[in-house]
Design an enzyme around this catalytic site. Structure first.
Site, PDB file in Angstrom:
ATOM      1  N   PHE A 156       0.828  -1.100  -0.040  1.00 54.54           N
ATOM      2  CA  PHE A 156      -0.031   0.018   0.088  1.00 54.54           C
ATOM      3  C   PHE A 156       0.807   1.388   0.059  1.00 54.54           C
ATOM      4  CE2 PHE A 156      -2.682   3.441   2.052  1.00 54.54           C
ATOM      5  CZ  PHE A 156      -3.897   3.188   1.171  1.00 54.54           C
TER       6      PHE A 156
ATOM      7  N   LYS B  81     -11.430  -1.262   9.271  1.00 50.98           N
ATOM      8  CA  LYS B  81     -11.858  -2.000   8.018  1.00 50.98           C
ATOM      9  C   LYS B  81     -12.452  -3.223   8.697  1.00 50.98           C
ATOM     10  CE  LYS B  81      -7.431  -1.274   5.031  1.00 50.98           C
ATOM     11  NZ  LYS B  81      -8.330  -0.118   4.198  1.00 50.98           N
TER      12      LYS B  81
ATOM     13  N   ASP C  57       1.956  -5.278   8.516  1.00 53.52           N
ATOM     14  CA  ASP C  57       0.650  -4.497   8.209  1.00 53.52           C
ATOM     15  C   ASP C  57      -0.729  -5.214   8.246  1.00 53.52           C
ATOM     16  OD1 ASP C  57      -1.525  -2.812   7.538  1.00 53.52           O
ATOM     17  OD2 ASP C  57      -0.167  -1.440   6.144  1.00 53.52           O
TER      18      ASP C  57
HETATM   19  C1  LIG Z   1      -2.222  -2.033   3.747  1.00 56.93           C
HETATM   20  C2  LIG Z   1      -2.871  -0.473   4.155  1.00 56.93           C
HETATM   21  N1  LIG Z   1      -1.811   0.093   5.257  1.00 56.93           N
HETATM   22  C3  LIG Z   1      -2.238   1.482   5.446  1.00 56.93           C
HETATM   23  C4  LIG Z   1      -3.614   1.966   4.956  1.00 56.93           C
HETATM   24  C5  LIG Z   1      -3.865   3.233   5.525  1.00 56.93           C
HETATM   25  O1  LIG Z   1      -3.305   3.873   6.330  1.00 56.93           O
HETATM   26  P1  LIG Z   1      -4.165   5.114   7.017  1.00 56.93           P
HETATM   27  O2  LIG Z   1      -4.948   4.322   8.072  1.00 56.93           O
HETATM   28  O3  LIG Z   1      -3.092   5.667   7.883  1.00 56.93           O
HETATM   29  O4  LIG Z   1      -4.826   5.993   6.336  1.00 56.93           O
HETATM   30  C6  LIG Z   1      -4.203   0.969   4.030  1.00 56.93           C
HETATM   31  C7  LIG Z   1      -5.551   1.768   3.725  1.00 56.93           C
HETATM   32  O5  LIG Z   1      -6.606   1.072   3.056  1.00 56.93           O
HETATM   33  C8  LIG Z   1      -3.993  -0.215   3.869  1.00 56.93           C
HETATM   34  O6  LIG Z   1      -4.683  -0.861   2.960  1.00 56.93           O
END
Ligand SMILES: Cc1ncc(COP(=O)(O)O)c(C=O)c1O
Length: 419
Positions: A133, A231, A205
């Site tokens: 991401f 989510k 992540d």
């Molecule tokens: C794998 C992943 N990491 C991070 C994020 C987003 O980060 P943040 O919550 O800081 O916007 C997303 C958002 O869809 C994501 O899919």
């Protein structure tokens, strides 16, 4: 004019049978889903859990409105980041005292990447997925610049081979269990082991995995993990994220944002920073109490829920949708890109079509909410706590009809469109 195509009876009967046999079906009552809407975008924004509105109302009117500042003590506000962290920890296989909730995923990622690099000070490489991401990639670059490291972009499939030659120079490998575009699931156990055999740390992540599948971070020896609250955890738009750090690293954990709430004696107002013992040192500033307590209420939707059962149902849902796609959608020009093997898919099915944007909008007009990722991927997120097989058949049939009738706008989205 084209007429709607008939629904294949075998798929209807199969959906009805699978839903009738579904032990988790009653959990749908724990969410306030609008009637007649098929919601398949919980991998982007989870729907509202029924437990949230009454808790938020109490937090606002009684706790904030009446108990005022005393709520930091009498209503447990001060401990909320650690308490909510432990509740999330229970879902990802972390024993209490290793997970903290607060701030955004991006802030937690920065903390985790930087702290991981500090734990392996003599190693000059930070490895991440070229398909990760964007925020994960940007922050890896930023931490590397700050610390004079090099970023190596290595796909999960190539990681073991890369580590054979470069492993001794790698400080940390940073991946996601589930590819946010394709829904492909990677082998967290094997990749974590490969990182450890090279003496590196493994940072995951969990945005697309927490609340969607069993994770066992403690058992797998994961070093650090982050994830969002909005989510599969359904904590609400912009819900606080979480950071997990394995207990064995706590004593030497140096965070890049040593805010006052992570101090060993926050109300002592000391001149210099001394980190709190344990994961509390990863707290930064005053916690966002309203969204934090909304997230805490949202997590009660998982009370008594077995994550193995969640995974089994999720696989049944995605497997059924892939079958619907093969029978109904491939003839209309859609190509499934999510792996068909159950062990290789997360809780999402992705289909490729050149008019993904127009099709997603047309689907929403027919009460099926999915999303797209540029340029040509339609994503369908399933959540075993509230999605039914019938929902997925409805989605596939409506999508087939839209494509068959060409009832969508083929114009690509203008730059800046929120998708
Ligand atoms: C794998 C992943 N990491 C991070 C994020 C987003 O980060 P943040 O919550 O800081 O916007 C997303 C958002 O869809 C994501 O899919």
């Amino acid at each position: 004019m084209t007429t709607a195509l008939p629904a294949p009876t075998a798929l209807r009967e199969r959906a009805a049978q699978l839903d009738a046999d579904d032990a988790l079906a009653p959990l749908r009552e724990r969410y306030l889903l609008p009637p007649d809407v098929v919601y398949l975008d919980g991998n982007s924004l989870g729907p509202l859990p029924a437990a949230v509105p009454p808790v938020l109302s109490d937090v606002v009117t009684r706790q904030w409105g009446t108990d005022l500042i005393g709520s930091w003590n009498v209503n447990g506000w001060w401990e909320a980041p650690l308490r909510v962290g432990d509740a999330i920890g229970a879902l990802i296989g972390a024993a209490p005292g290793q997970t903290v909730a607060g701030d955004s995923t991006s802030v937690q990622l920065f903390t985790a990447l930087d702290a991981a690099a500090a734990l392996r000070p003599d190693r000059p490489l930070l490895v991440t997925d070229p398909g990760h991401f964007p925020t994960d990639r940007y922050l890896a670059d930023a931490v590397a610049r700050r610390r004079g490291l090099d970023v190596c972009r290595v796909s999960p499939a190539d990681l073991p081979r890369f580590l054979e030659t470069e492993g001794a120079r790698v400080a940390v490998v940073s991946y996601s269990p589930v590819d946010f575009r394709t829904g492909e699931l990677y082998d967290v156990r094997a990749l974590t082991r490969a990182a450890h055999e090279a003496g590196s740390l493994a940072l995951w992540d969990l945005c697309h995995a927490a609340g969607a599948l069993p994770l066992d971070v403690d058992t797998l020896g994961v070093d650090l993990a982050v994830g969002c609250g909005y989510k599969f955890l359904s904590g609400g738009p912009g819900a606080p994220a979480f950071l997990y750090v394995a207990r064995r690293h706590h004593a030497s954990l140096e965070t890049p944002l040593p805010g006052w709430t992570g101090h060993a004696d926050p109300f002592g107002l000391r001149r210099d920073y001394t980190p709190a013992p344990g994961i509390a040192r990863a707290r930064i500033g005053t916690p966002p109490i309203l969204p934090l307590l909304a997230l805490e209420a949202a997590l009660t939707a998982f009370d008594g829920v077995d994550m193995t059962q969640v995974r089994d149902k999720s696989l049944s849902l995605t497997g059924f949708f892939l079958r619907c796609a093969e029978e109904l959608l491939t003839p209309e020009g859609f190509t499934p890109v999510t792996p068909a093997e159950p062990g290789r898919r997360g809780s999402q099915v992705t289909l490729r079509h050149p008019h993904a944007h127009g099709l997603t909008l047309a689907l929403a007009q027919r009460a099926v909410i999915a999303d797209m990722r540029a340029p040509d991927l339609l994503r369908f997120g399933v959540n075993a706590l509230y999605t039914s097989h019938q929902d997925l058949l409805t989605a596939a049939l409506r999508l087939r009809d839209i494509a068959h009738e060409a009832a969508y706008d083929p114009t690509p989205p203008p730059p800046g469109t929120v998708t």
